[in-house]
Design a protein around this motif. Structure first.
Motif, PDB file in Angstrom:
ATOM      1  N   PHE A   1       0.843  -1.196   0.000  1.00 29.17           N
ATOM      2  CA  PHE A   1       0.000   0.000   0.000  1.00 29.17           C
ATOM      3  C   PHE A   1       0.878   1.245   0.000  1.00 29.17           C
ATOM      4  CE2 PHE A   1      -2.166  -3.464   2.093  1.00 29.17           C
ATOM      5  CZ  PHE A   1      -3.421  -3.456   1.498  1.00 29.17           C
ATOM      6  N   LYS A   2       0.323   2.332  -0.537  1.00 28.33           N
ATOM      7  CA  LYS A   2       0.994   3.639  -0.567  1.00 28.33           C
ATOM      8  C   LYS A   2       0.031   4.682  -0.021  1.00 28.33           C
ATOM      9  CE  LYS A   2       4.261   6.577  -2.078  1.00 28.33           C
ATOM     10  NZ  LYS A   2       3.766   7.803  -1.430  1.00 28.33           N
ATOM     11  N   GLU A   3       0.566   5.572   0.793  1.00 35.84           N
ATOM     12  CA  GLU A   3      -0.244   6.665   1.326  1.00 35.84           C
ATOM     13  C   GLU A   3       0.306   7.980   0.776  1.00 35.84           C
ATOM     14  OE1 GLU A   3      -2.326   7.558   5.533  1.00 35.84           O
ATOM     15  OE2 GLU A   3      -0.140   7.494   5.615  1.00 35.84           O
ATOM     16  N   ASP A   4      -0.584   8.807   0.197  1.00 34.87           N
ATOM     17  CA  ASP A   4      -0.110  10.072  -0.346  1.00 34.87           C
ATOM     18  C   ASP A   4      -0.067  11.148   0.749  1.00 34.87           C
ATOM     19  OD1 ASP A   4      -2.714  11.070   0.008  1.00 34.87           O
ATOM     20  OD2 ASP A   4      -3.223  10.995  -2.124  1.00 34.87           O
ATOM     21  N   GLU A   5       0.368  12.333   0.370  1.00 36.17           N
ATOM     22  CA  GLU A   5       0.536  13.401   1.355  1.00 36.17           C
ATOM     23  C   GLU A   5      -0.774  13.843   1.978  1.00 36.17           C
ATOM     24  OE1 GLU A   5       2.692  16.512  -0.544  1.00 36.17           O
ATOM     25  OE2 GLU A   5       4.574  15.375  -0.645  1.00 36.17           O
ATOM     26  N   GLY A   6      -1.873  13.575   1.299  1.00 34.84           N
ATOM     27  CA  GLY A   6      -3.181  13.935   1.835  1.00 34.84           C
ATOM     28  C   GLY A   6      -3.796  12.863   2.715  1.00 34.84           C
ATOM     29  N   GLY A   7      -3.084  11.753   2.912  1.00 36.28           N
ATOM     30  CA  GLY A   7      -3.589  10.676   3.763  1.00 36.28           C
ATOM     31  C   GLY A   7      -4.437   9.654   3.035  1.00 36.28           C
ATOM     32  N   LYS A   8      -4.504   9.729   1.706  1.00 35.93           N
ATOM     33  CA  LYS A   8      -5.265   8.751   0.931  1.00 35.93           C
ATOM     34  C   LYS A   8      -4.424   7.496   0.740  1.00 35.93           C
ATOM     35  CE  LYS A   8      -8.762   7.386  -1.568  1.00 35.93           C
ATOM     36  NZ  LYS A   8     -10.089   7.167  -0.945  1.00 35.93           N
ATOM     37  N   VAL A   9      -5.029   6.333   0.966  1.00 36.91           N
ATOM     38  CA  VAL A   9      -4.318   5.064   0.875  1.00 36.91           C
ATOM     39  C   VAL A   9      -4.675   4.363  -0.436  1.00 36.91           C
ATOM     40  CG1 VAL A   9      -4.001   2.786   1.916  1.00 36.91           C
ATOM     41  CG2 VAL A   9      -4.181   4.808   3.375  1.00 36.91           C
ATOM     42  N   PHE A  10      -3.651   3.805  -1.079  1.00 42.80           N
ATOM     43  CA  PHE A  10      -3.819   3.086  -2.340  1.00 42.80           C
ATOM     44  C   PHE A  10      -3.228   1.678  -2.220  1.00 42.80           C
ATOM     45  CE2 PHE A  10      -3.539   7.580  -3.188  1.00 42.80           C
ATOM     46  CZ  PHE A  10      -4.595   7.825  -4.061  1.00 42.80           C
ATOM     47  N   HIS A  11      -3.896   0.735  -2.860  1.00 42.34           N
ATOM     48  CA  HIS A  11      -3.397  -0.635  -2.968  1.00 42.34           C
ATOM     49  C   HIS A  11      -2.597  -0.713  -4.266  1.00 42.34           C
ATOM     50  CE1 HIS A  11      -4.396  -5.047  -4.145  1.00 42.34           C
ATOM     51  NE2 HIS A  11      -3.321  -5.030  -3.374  1.00 42.34           N
ATOM     52  N   THR A  12      -1.311  -1.087  -4.168  1.00 45.43           N
ATOM     53  CA  THR A  12      -0.441  -1.061  -5.343  1.00 45.43           C
ATOM     54  C   THR A  12      -0.076  -2.445  -5.869  1.00 45.43           C
ATOM     55  OG1 THR A  12       1.665  -1.059  -4.117  1.00 45.43           O
ATOM     56  CG2 THR A  12       0.553   1.070  -4.442  1.00 45.43           C
ATOM     57  N   TYR A  13      -0.129  -3.480  -4.998  1.00 46.30           N
ATOM     58  CA  TYR A  13       0.366  -4.793  -5.422  1.00 46.30           C
ATOM     59  C   TYR A  13      -0.064  -5.845  -4.414  1.00 46.30           C
ATOM     60  CZ  TYR A  13       3.748  -8.426  -6.825  1.00 46.30           C
ATOM     61  OH  TYR A  13       4.330  -9.588  -7.258  1.00 46.30           O
ATOM     62  N   SER A  14      -0.330  -7.047  -4.898  1.00 46.65           N
ATOM     63  CA  SER A  14      -0.505  -8.218  -4.036  1.00 46.65           C
ATOM     64  C   SER A  14       0.063  -9.434  -4.755  1.00 46.65           C
ATOM     65  CB  SER A  14      -1.981  -8.467  -3.703  1.00 46.65           C
ATOM     66  OG  SER A  14      -2.468  -7.556  -2.750  1.00 46.65           O
ATOM     67  N   ALA A  15       0.601 -10.368  -3.985  1.00 54.48           N
ATOM     68  CA  ALA A  15       1.124 -11.617  -4.540  1.00 54.48           C
ATOM     69  C   ALA A  15       0.791 -12.751  -3.586  1.00 54.48           C
ATOM     70  CB  ALA A  15       2.627 -11.527  -4.765  1.00 54.48           C
ATOM     71  N   TYR A  16       0.693 -13.934  -4.141  1.00 51.09           N
ATOM     72  CA  TYR A  16       0.260 -15.089  -3.367  1.00 51.09           C
ATOM     73  C   TYR A  16       1.051 -16.331  -3.799  1.00 51.09           C
ATOM     74  CZ  TYR A  16      -3.666 -11.822  -3.161  1.00 51.09           C
ATOM     75  OH  TYR A  16      -4.431 -10.690  -3.021  1.00 51.09           O
ATOM     76  N   ALA A  17       0.921 -17.395  -3.001  1.00 53.08           N
ATOM     77  CA  ALA A  17       1.513 -18.695  -3.343  1.00 53.08           C
ATOM     78  C   ALA A  17       2.998 -18.535  -3.685  1.00 53.08           C
ATOM     79  CB  ALA A  17       0.718 -19.340  -4.484  1.00 53.08           C
ATOM     80  N   ARG A  18       3.447 -19.071  -4.851  1.00 57.71           N
ATOM     81  CA  ARG A  18       4.857 -18.972  -5.227  1.00 57.71           C
ATOM     82  C   ARG A  18       5.299 -17.538  -5.462  1.00 57.71           C
ATOM     83  NH1 ARG A  18       7.694 -23.251  -7.329  1.00 57.71           N
ATOM     84  NH2 ARG A  18       9.446 -21.803  -7.092  1.00 57.71           N
ATOM     85  N   GLY A  19       4.362 -16.620  -5.582  1.00 54.36           N
ATOM     86  CA  GLY A  19       4.695 -15.219  -5.784  1.00 54.36           C
ATOM     87  C   GLY A  19       5.409 -14.587  -4.602  1.00 54.36           C
TER      88      GLY A  19
ATOM     89  N   ASP B   1       7.785 -16.303  -2.867  1.00 55.72           N
ATOM     90  CA  ASP B   1       9.062 -17.008  -2.674  1.00 55.72           C
ATOM     91  C   ASP B   1      10.206 -16.037  -2.415  1.00 55.72           C
ATOM     92  OD1 ASP B   1       8.234 -19.610  -2.857  1.00 55.72           O
ATOM     93  OD2 ASP B   1       9.547 -20.122  -4.533  1.00 55.72           O
ATOM     94  N   MET B   2      10.195 -14.904  -3.114  1.00 51.95           N
ATOM     95  CA  MET B   2      11.319 -13.981  -3.008  1.00 51.95           C
ATOM     96  C   MET B   2      11.429 -13.362  -1.618  1.00 51.95           C
ATOM     97  SD  MET B   2       9.903 -10.800  -5.258  1.00 51.95           S
ATOM     98  CE  MET B   2       8.307 -10.023  -4.914  1.00 51.95           C
ATOM     99  N   LEU B   3      10.386 -13.496  -0.779  1.00 49.86           N
ATOM    100  CA  LEU B   3      10.443 -12.970   0.583  1.00 49.86           C
ATOM    101  C   LEU B   3      11.129 -13.929   1.549  1.00 49.86           C
ATOM    102  CD1 LEU B   3       6.840 -11.492   0.934  1.00 49.86           C
ATOM    103  CD2 LEU B   3       8.893 -10.414  -0.002  1.00 49.86           C
ATOM    104  N   ASN B   4      11.462 -15.120   1.065  1.00 44.22           N
ATOM    105  CA  ASN B   4      12.039 -16.148   1.936  1.00 44.22           C
ATOM    106  C   ASN B   4      13.525 -16.315   1.631  1.00 44.22           C
ATOM    107  OD1 ASN B   4      12.797 -18.695   3.131  1.00 44.22           O
ATOM    108  ND2 ASN B   4      10.613 -19.084   3.396  1.00 44.22           N
ATOM    109  N   ALA B   5      14.364 -15.675   2.434  1.00 44.38           N
ATOM    110  CA  ALA B   5      15.811 -15.726   2.192  1.00 44.38           C
ATOM    111  C   ALA B   5      16.362 -17.140   2.320  1.00 44.38           C
ATOM    112  CB  ALA B   5      16.535 -14.797   3.168  1.00 44.38           C
ATOM    113  N   ALA B   6      15.790 -17.949   3.221  1.00 40.24           N
ATOM    114  CA  ALA B   6      16.283 -19.319   3.401  1.00 40.24           C
ATOM    115  C   ALA B   6      16.150 -20.118   2.109  1.00 40.24           C
ATOM    116  CB  ALA B   6      15.528 -20.003   4.534  1.00 40.24           C
TER     117      ALA B   6
END
Length: 234
Positions: free
Chosen positions: A179-197, A199-204
């Protein structure tokens, strides 16, 4: 041959290694290009208000940014009826817990969100020795809206996970949302990933990909070997 691998002299090994280096460099270029495309995805405004329960009490999604402009949410599988967190999500948490301080230095906050009551999340976090902020979405639709929890009807007739229709879904699945929040406090959804998507978060896993046996996992379920960090008995 050793373990069904050829054994060669250094000159032949170096020739094979440098040939692979060309492929690795191409992969790095492709990964950089993919990351650029990911950053250039369009955003969608988050119109619904979500209230979470956590260590600091009740907080909105905006408050989870904690003064930074970017937020990563790890969707941790820990349902309202579960006594402990998912072992595989625990594997991922071991990999991101100590890295969050570095994300903070780059204008990024990171939290985990689950449907279990906060008291149960806090007890499990203490058991695992983690320090990341962990919020309960037990009283809102956050998990359902971001594609990681499923209604009884969806579980029975099929639901959408990882952007495709699935049958045989459990009540919760893993994922990550940004998510990204702009200077006015508005929140935006920018990306989501699931399952094998994710994998890159797992350093092991990235380290295991370097060694001769690789991940050495069964075809299904591949993570049958994974245990919570205090259950290996090593």
């Amino acid at each position: 041959m050793t373990d069904h691998h050829a054994v060669v002299d250094h000159e032949d090994w170096l020739k094979a290694r440098t040939a692979l280096l060309d492929d690795e460099k191409e992969f790095t270029r492709l990964r950089d290009e993919l990351s650029r495309k990911r950053r250039e995805l369009p955003w969608e405004a988050v119109e619904k208000e979500y209230i979470f329960d956590g260590e600091s009490g009740r907080q909105t999604l905006s408050e989870l940014f904690d003064g930074r402009s970017q937020l990563i949410v790890y969707h941790f599988m820990f349902g309202p009826d579960d006594e402990q967190g998912c072992k595989s999500c625990s594997f991922w948490a071991d990999n991101f817990d100590r890295n969050i301080v570095h994300l903070n230095a780059r204008d990024v906050s990171m939290v985990a969100v689950s449907r279990a009551p906060y008291e149960r999340l806090a007890a499990y976090r203490k058991r695992m020795g983690w320090s990341f902020d962990w919020l309960s979405s037990a009283e809102n639709d956050f998990n359902f809206d971001f594609g990681v929890s499923f209604t009884p009807e969806e579980r029975e007739t099929g639901g959408v996970y990882n952007y495709s229709a699935r049958s045989g879904l459990g009540p919760d699945r893993e994922g990550v949302s940004v998510f990204k929040e702009d200077e006015g406090g508005k929140v935006f959804h920018t990306y989501s990933a699931y399952a094998r998507g994710i994998d890159m978060l797992n350093a092991a896993y990235n380290y295991l990909d370097l060694v001769p046996k690789g991940r050495d996992e069964d075809p299904g379920p591949p993570q049958s070997w994974v245990r919570r960090r205090d259950e290996y008995g090593l």
